[in-house]
Design a protein around this motif. Structure first.
Motif, PDB file in Angstrom:
ATOM      1  N   ASP A  88      -6.408  -0.620   2.363  1.00 14.50           N
ATOM      2  CA  ASP A  88      -6.618  -0.246   3.862  1.00 14.50           C
ATOM      3  C   ASP A  88      -8.029  -1.130   4.318  1.00 14.50           C
ATOM      4  OD1 ASP A  88      -4.837   1.663   4.693  1.00 14.50           O
ATOM      5  OD2 ASP A  88      -5.659   3.425   3.847  1.00 14.50           O
ATOM      6  N   GLU A 143       0.441  10.307  -9.939  1.00 19.92           N
ATOM      7  CA  GLU A 143      -0.836  10.800  -9.701  1.00 19.92           C
ATOM      8  C   GLU A 143      -1.629  10.758 -11.092  1.00 19.92           C
ATOM      9  OE1 GLU A 143      -1.319  14.526  -8.019  1.00 19.92           O
ATOM     10  OE2 GLU A 143       0.201  14.084  -6.296  1.00 19.92           O
ATOM     11  N   LYS A 199       0.984  -0.958  -0.019  1.00 21.68           N
ATOM     12  CA  LYS A 199       0.046  -0.140   0.041  1.00 21.68           C
ATOM     13  C   LYS A 199       0.725   1.188  -0.153  1.00 21.68           C
ATOM     14  CE  LYS A 199      -1.302   1.914   3.790  1.00 21.68           C
ATOM     15  NZ  LYS A 199      -1.820   2.347   5.071  1.00 21.68           N
ATOM     16  N   ASP A 200       2.149   1.293   1.058  1.00 25.50           N
ATOM     17  CA  ASP A 200       2.758   2.386   0.964  1.00 25.50           C
ATOM     18  C   ASP A 200       3.613   2.910  -0.312  1.00 25.50           C
ATOM     19  OD1 ASP A 200       1.764   2.823   3.492  1.00 25.50           O
ATOM     20  OD2 ASP A 200       3.484   1.617   4.457  1.00 25.50           O
ATOM     21  N   ASP A 217      -3.300   5.292  -7.650  1.00 23.80           N
ATOM     22  CA  ASP A 217      -2.645   5.329  -6.295  1.00 23.80           C
ATOM     23  C   ASP A 217      -3.739   5.348  -5.381  1.00 23.80           C
ATOM     24  OD1 ASP A 217      -3.369   7.911  -7.008  1.00 23.80           O
ATOM     25  OD2 ASP A 217      -1.368   8.758  -6.036  1.00 23.80           O
ATOM     26  N   GLU A 218      -4.702   6.239  -5.415  1.00 26.78           N
ATOM     27  CA  GLU A 218      -5.830   6.338  -4.388  1.00 26.78           C
ATOM     28  C   GLU A 218      -6.664   5.157  -4.346  1.00 26.78           C
ATOM     29  OE1 GLU A 218      -8.223   9.772  -5.468  1.00 26.78           O
ATOM     30  OE2 GLU A 218      -6.643  10.920  -4.579  1.00 26.78           O
ATOM     31  N   TRP A 269       1.391   4.165  -3.090  1.00 23.31           N
ATOM     32  CA  TRP A 269       0.944   5.395  -2.754  1.00 23.31           C
ATOM     33  C   TRP A 269       2.445   6.226  -3.148  1.00 23.31           C
ATOM     34  CZ3 TRP A 269      -2.804   8.615  -2.614  1.00 23.31           C
ATOM     35  CH2 TRP A 269      -2.658   9.796  -2.092  1.00 23.31           C
ATOM     36  N   ASP A 270       3.446   5.709  -2.915  1.00 20.29           N
ATOM     37  CA  ASP A 270       4.878   6.685  -3.172  1.00 20.29           C
ATOM     38  C   ASP A 270       5.084   6.619  -4.460  1.00 20.29           C
ATOM     39  OD1 ASP A 270       4.735   7.402  -0.517  1.00 20.29           O
ATOM     40  OD2 ASP A 270       6.340   5.611   0.138  1.00 20.29           O
ATOM     41  N   ARG A 272      -4.554   2.412  -2.478  1.00 20.39           N
ATOM     42  CA  ARG A 272      -4.395   2.811  -1.039  1.00 20.39           C
ATOM     43  C   ARG A 272      -5.822   2.494  -0.324  1.00 20.39           C
ATOM     44  NH1 ARG A 272      -4.456   9.025   0.317  1.00 20.39           N
ATOM     45  NH2 ARG A 272      -6.704   8.213  -0.610  1.00 20.39           N
ATOM     46  N   ASP A 273      -6.733   2.801  -0.794  1.00 21.40           N
ATOM     47  CA  ASP A 273      -8.270   2.950  -0.056  1.00 21.40           C
ATOM     48  C   ASP A 273      -8.607   1.375  -0.008  1.00 21.40           C
ATOM     49  OD1 ASP A 273      -8.280   5.470   0.008  1.00 21.40           O
ATOM     50  OD2 ASP A 273      -9.390   5.756  -1.554  1.00 21.40           O
TER      51      ASP A 273
END
Length: 260
Positions: free
Chosen positions: A253, A235, A226-227, A245-246, A230-231, A249-250
């Motif tokens: 999570d 975008e 996940k990290d 990326d969102e 996102w990194d 991540r979501d």
């Protein structure tokens, strides 16, 4: 053809004769009973309990004998019922109204117009079992299998030996963890069947539990993925109009929350 000597030994009724017959039929009062007085040759007596006496209903022994081997035995030569033309039913067998409903299903022709439903299936099952009217009992089981299963329905299926309904109820009770099983204390064999089915259901869940434990051990890796997503995912990278990326991540999570 000579009209004075018709070739058929009958005549066709005129339209007037039909209308006259229908008018006469409408003029006659309708009978409340579907059978004639000559057919209704037996009296059923219902015990009411206490000192309230007996209630009576006149029925046809022919209808009863055709439908039930119990009634055939009652009206056999030499039996008390055959001599007295009277049958007495205990109050615990059923009420006069319930027997009237049961008798209506036995009547030829018009019995086919009656409907089994949740409101009458319990009493009809009791009478069809008591008098061994197996076709009606089978229909009762079909209706019961469409109703919600419960501990009481399970005990009912056990009492009346409804094998298909019993199997459905055992399954439903076994997989529902919050059912009150206290009523099964009086029927150890039924309780054992439910407990056995519970064990079978748990055995099927063990492999799933093992796989879930394997996934839980992967939680650190999932968090790291996940990290990294996102990194390192840019975008401007989109999927169906949404930033990837969102999205990663979501969703990850949410998965980690489930595994917590």
């Amino acid at each position: 053809l000579n009209s004075s000597n018709p070739p058929y030994p009958f005549f066709l009724p005129s339209p007037w004769s039909h209308s006259c017959a229908h008018a006469c039929a409408r003029a006659r009062p309708r009978r409340m009973s579907p059978l004639c007085d000559e057919c209704e040759d037996v009296v059923v007596e219902f015990e009411q309990g206490g000192s309230s006496g007996l209630k009576e209903m006149t029925v046809s022994s022919h209808v009863l004998r055709l439908a039930s081997p119990v009634f055939r035995a009652m009206f056999a030569s030499g039996m008390a019922e055959a001599e007295s033309k009277r049958i007495r039913l205990r109050c615990d067998v059923g009420t006069p109204a319930e027997f009237g409903e049961f008798y209506g299903f036995l009547l030829p022709a018009i019995g086919r117009c009656r409907t089994l439903s949740e409101s009458n299936v319990d009493s009809l099952l009791a009478f069809s079992d008591y008098f061994q009217v197996d076709p009606l009992k089978d229909e009762c089981e079909e209706v019961l299998m469409k109703l919600p299963a419960s501990v009481q329905r399970l005990l009912q299926a056990h009492r009346y030996k409804l094998s298909a309904q019993y199997e459905c109820c055992v399954q439903a009770v076994a997989i529902e963890p919050y059912r009150d099983l206290a009523p099964l204390q009086e029927e150890p064999s039924v309780f054992l069947d439910v407990a056995t089915r519970m064990q079978q259901e748990l055995a099927m869940l063990l492999p799933v539990r093992g796989r879930l434990q394997s996934v839980q051990r992967m939680k650190p890796k999932i968090s790291m993925c996940k990290d990294l997503a996102w990194d390192y995912i840019k975008e401007e990278v989109l999927e169906d109009g949404r930033r990837v990326d969102e999205w990663v991540r979501d969703d990850l999570d949410e998965l980690l929350e489930i595994l917590r």
